[in-house]
Design an enzyme around this catalytic site. Sequence first.
Site: not given
Length: 219
Positions: A71, A124
Amino acid sequence: MRLITEITEDLEYITEEIKGKKSLYIQGPFMMAEVKNRNGRIYPAEVLFKEMKRYNENYVAKNRAFGELGHPEGPNINLERVSHMITELKQDGNNVWGKAKIMDTPYGQIVQNLISNGAQLGVSSRGMGTLEEKNGTKVVKDDFYLATAADIVADPSAPDAFVEGIMEGREWIWNNGILKERTVESIQKCIKGACSCELAETKIQAFETFLNELKTPKL
């Protein structure tokens, strides 16, 4: 503008062979339009597909559409963390369907081995844009742009796959010093010393240690 990320987990893994060389790919819906997602946001179809077209022309078509493992905290692509290259994006109803090749980089090798150990991974999207409230829902405005259509992220199965690699001393754990020897030994010691009631939480903590290492670029 703000950083906007969205996660999808309905992926499949495929292996393709070209000229005797096998490559691993992930594919599936990378983004969705006209539906409120788990973050309470809606992407209007005209906004999402306009940006998909720009991203295809400027990045996918020029073999510049990279994604990272983990992330990232900003919109920039860090080349030392790249794990895959997005090779195809197309509209499929209200979805952006995508395909990405797992690369033979240190982080790409981690992805390959997490998958081989049974981890189910997700993707993502990561972009920048502004939001406006409409009837209690956050709607993404037309200044939205993609930094990447897909970073690879973990779902709850990943800690088990990661710990299995740690305990068996898999070589991919050590690539380019991503985890130092003392860190691996510390994780192994914690896993071996954990009682059965603590094992699941200990595995999660070990995987979080690993992800924290990923957030720090290696020189």
